[in-house]
Design a protein around this motif. Structure first.
Motif, PDB file in Angstrom:
ATOM      1  N   TYR A  12       0.890  -1.165   0.000  1.00 55.02           N
ATOM      2  CA  TYR A  12       0.000   0.000   0.000  1.00 55.02           C
ATOM      3  C   TYR A  12       0.925   1.211   0.000  1.00 55.02           C
ATOM      4  O   TYR A  12       1.540   1.515   1.024  1.00 55.02           O
ATOM      5  N   ALA A  36      -2.643 -12.797  13.188  1.00 56.46           N
ATOM      6  CA  ALA A  36      -3.146 -11.721  14.039  1.00 56.46           C
ATOM      7  C   ALA A  36      -3.688 -10.568  13.191  1.00 56.46           C
ATOM      8  O   ALA A  36      -3.562 -10.567  11.966  1.00 56.46           O
ATOM      9  N   ALA A  39      -1.877  -8.907   9.914  1.00 56.21           N
ATOM     10  CA  ALA A  39      -0.861  -9.831   9.392  1.00 56.21           C
ATOM     11  C   ALA A  39      -0.824  -9.828   7.864  1.00 56.21           C
ATOM     12  O   ALA A  39       0.194 -10.147   7.257  1.00 56.21           O
ATOM     13  N   LYS A  41      -3.906 -10.972   6.008  1.00 58.20           N
ATOM     14  CA  LYS A  41      -4.853 -11.998   5.540  1.00 58.20           C
ATOM     15  C   LYS A  41      -5.804 -11.426   4.480  1.00 58.20           C
ATOM     16  O   LYS A  41      -5.979 -11.993   3.412  1.00 58.20           O
ATOM     17  N   THR A  42      -6.412 -10.281   4.803  1.00 52.09           N
ATOM     18  CA  THR A  42      -7.344  -9.664   3.854  1.00 52.09           C
ATOM     19  C   THR A  42      -6.615  -9.222   2.592  1.00 52.09           C
ATOM     20  O   THR A  42      -7.134  -9.366   1.486  1.00 52.09           O
ATOM     21  N   GLU A  84     -14.997  -9.733   3.887  1.00 53.24           N
ATOM     22  CA  GLU A  84     -15.125  -9.446   5.306  1.00 53.24           C
ATOM     23  C   GLU A  84     -16.145  -8.327   5.478  1.00 53.24           C
ATOM     24  O   GLU A  84     -16.253  -7.436   4.636  1.00 53.24           O
ATOM     25  N   GLU A 161     -13.120 -14.105   7.065  1.00 49.68           N
ATOM     26  CA  GLU A 161     -13.696 -13.975   8.414  1.00 49.68           C
ATOM     27  C   GLU A 161     -15.193 -14.265   8.460  1.00 49.68           C
ATOM     28  O   GLU A 161     -15.969 -13.413   8.937  1.00 49.68           O
TER      29      GLU A 161
HETATM   30  P1  ATP Z   1      -7.356  -8.057  10.234  1.00 48.48           P
HETATM   31  O1  ATP Z   1      -7.451  -9.418  10.819  1.00 48.48           O
HETATM   32  O2  ATP Z   1      -7.204  -6.990  11.267  1.00 48.48           O
HETATM   33  O3  ATP Z   1      -8.401  -7.766   9.202  1.00 48.48           O
HETATM   34  P2  ATP Z   1      -5.407  -8.707   8.175  1.00 48.48           P
HETATM   35  O4  ATP Z   1      -4.506  -9.834   8.519  1.00 48.48           O
HETATM   36  O5  ATP Z   1      -6.531  -8.997   7.274  1.00 48.48           O
HETATM   37  O6  ATP Z   1      -5.922  -8.021   9.503  1.00 48.48           O
HETATM   38  P3  ATP Z   1      -4.666  -6.676   6.283  1.00 48.48           P
HETATM   39  O7  ATP Z   1      -5.975  -5.981   6.338  1.00 48.48           O
HETATM   40  O8  ATP Z   1      -4.361  -7.486   5.100  1.00 48.48           O
HETATM   41  O9  ATP Z   1      -4.475  -7.580   7.570  1.00 48.48           O
HETATM   42  O10 ATP Z   1      -3.517  -5.600   6.501  1.00 48.48           O
HETATM   43  C1  ATP Z   1      -2.129  -5.884   6.344  1.00 48.48           C
HETATM   44  C2  ATP Z   1      -1.314  -4.609   6.529  1.00 48.48           C
HETATM   45  O11 ATP Z   1      -1.587  -3.706   5.456  1.00 48.48           O
HETATM   46  C3  ATP Z   1      -1.646  -3.848   7.794  1.00 48.48           C
HETATM   47  O12 ATP Z   1      -0.451  -3.330   8.301  1.00 48.48           O
HETATM   48  C4  ATP Z   1      -2.570  -2.731   7.337  1.00 48.48           C
HETATM   49  O13 ATP Z   1      -2.453  -1.595   8.147  1.00 48.48           O
HETATM   50  C5  ATP Z   1      -2.056  -2.463   5.940  1.00 48.48           C
HETATM   51  N1  ATP Z   1      -3.160  -1.986   5.069  1.00 48.48           N
HETATM   52  C6  ATP Z   1      -4.281  -2.659   4.755  1.00 48.48           C
HETATM   53  N2  ATP Z   1      -5.073  -1.937   3.929  1.00 48.48           N
HETATM   54  C7  ATP Z   1      -4.439  -0.777   3.720  1.00 48.48           C
HETATM   55  C8  ATP Z   1      -4.704   0.406   2.943  1.00 48.48           C
HETATM   56  N3  ATP Z   1      -5.826   0.510   2.225  1.00 48.48           N
HETATM   57  N4  ATP Z   1      -3.806   1.399   2.992  1.00 48.48           N
HETATM   58  C9  ATP Z   1      -2.665   1.304   3.712  1.00 48.48           C
HETATM   59  N5  ATP Z   1      -2.326   0.222   4.442  1.00 48.48           N
HETATM   60  C10 ATP Z   1      -3.198  -0.798   4.457  1.00 48.48           C
END
Ligand code: ATP
Length: 236
Positions: A12, A36, A39, A41-42, A84, A161
């Motif tokens: 990003y 966590a 991490a 995942k999304t 999600e 999720e």
């Molecule tokens: P959660 O379980 O909290 O949903 P996750 O494992 O799905 O978390 P992601 O949403 O993939 O994690 O985020 C991974 C990293 O990328 C995080 O550090 C998040 O802050 C960053 N991130 C996610 N989306 C964006 C965005 N649109 N702009 C900037 N950084 C982002």
């Protein structure tokens, strides 16, 4: 392999969220991705469904490189995501929401079959087919999201999720339905914070930590792994 990620990097802006991850999903499997908050995942799901471009690495579906393919074409090719946080259309009925899941399809008989399958999996949606999506309960909206993704008749279903925000009884129900969808022949990639449930259900799983895969194994192996137990299963 049905779906394969190889050294995938997603950022990003200047912040790299995935530092070159590799994973594979065989046809017929349920593969879980646990980790966590934050991490990645999304981000992994969004890269697979084409909502987020990869900076480096490859994504292959049945051996075909789809790294640069548009998101809507990936749906046609067999990748469908239940996002999600539900993301249904509140002003449209249950039926209309389901129809949106298959707008690219023309096979009326197949569509009718899949609608019947969805109503069979989720009788609640059948009872409420004329109700507006936005007036459904949280759990019902979750079911609708999964149902809509199934309407594309995916080869691989991405579930982000699915248990989020649900009451414990409903969580059991959703996981049972996921198992049933898989038994009926759909391959599944499951992202979950509920690691216990996800690892119990999955054939195999990957553990994601700050953008890197740090562990992989069968669901049973990871459930028995002390490091995983301590970090994700609340076992001291
Ligand atoms: P959660 O379980 O909290 O949903 P996750 O494992 O799905 O978390 P992601 O949403 O993939 O994690 O985020 C991974 C990293 O990328 C995080 O550090 C998040 O802050 C960053 N991130 C996610 N989306 C964006 C965005 N649109 N702009 C900037 N950084 C982002």
């Amino acid at each position: 392999m049905l779906l394969e990620l190889e050294d995938l990097v997603v950022a990003y802006g200047r912040i790299e969220a995935l530092h070159g991850i590799s994973l594979g999903i065989e046809e017929g499997e349920i593969v879980a991705l646990i980790g966590a908050n934050g991490a990645g995942k999304t981000t992994t799901m969004r890269a697979i469904s084409g909502l987020r471009a990869a900076q480096q690495g490859r994504i292959r579906l049945q051996g075909r490189d789809i790294t640069r393919m548009r998101a809507d074409q990936r749906v046609v090719s067999g990748i469908s995501q239940a996002p999600e946080g539900r993301g249904i259309f509140p002003g449209m009925t249950v039926e209309e929401n389901l129809d949106l899941g298959c707008y690219t399809r023309k096979d009326a008989a197949g569509i009718a079959q899949d609608r019947a399958r969805v109503f069979d999996l989720f009788p609640r949606l059948a009872e409420r087919r004329k109700q507006l999506g936005g007036t459904m309960s949280g759990g019902e909206q979750q079911m609708l999201t999964i149902g809509r993704a199934l309407m594309a008749r995916p080869k691989v279903l991405l579930l982000d999720e699915p248990s989020m925000g649900l009451a414990p009884m409903l969580i059991q129900q959703i996981f049972a339905i996921i198992a049933e969808i898989n038994t009926q022949g759909t391959t599944i990639l499951l992202v979950e914070q509920n690691a216990q449930q996800a690892l119990s259900l999955a054939h195999r799983a990957y553990v994601l930590e700050t953008g890197s895969i740090v562990r992989t194994g069968t669901g049973a192996e990871l459930l028995a792994d002390p490091t995983v137990q301590e970090a994700y299963l609340g076992v001291a």
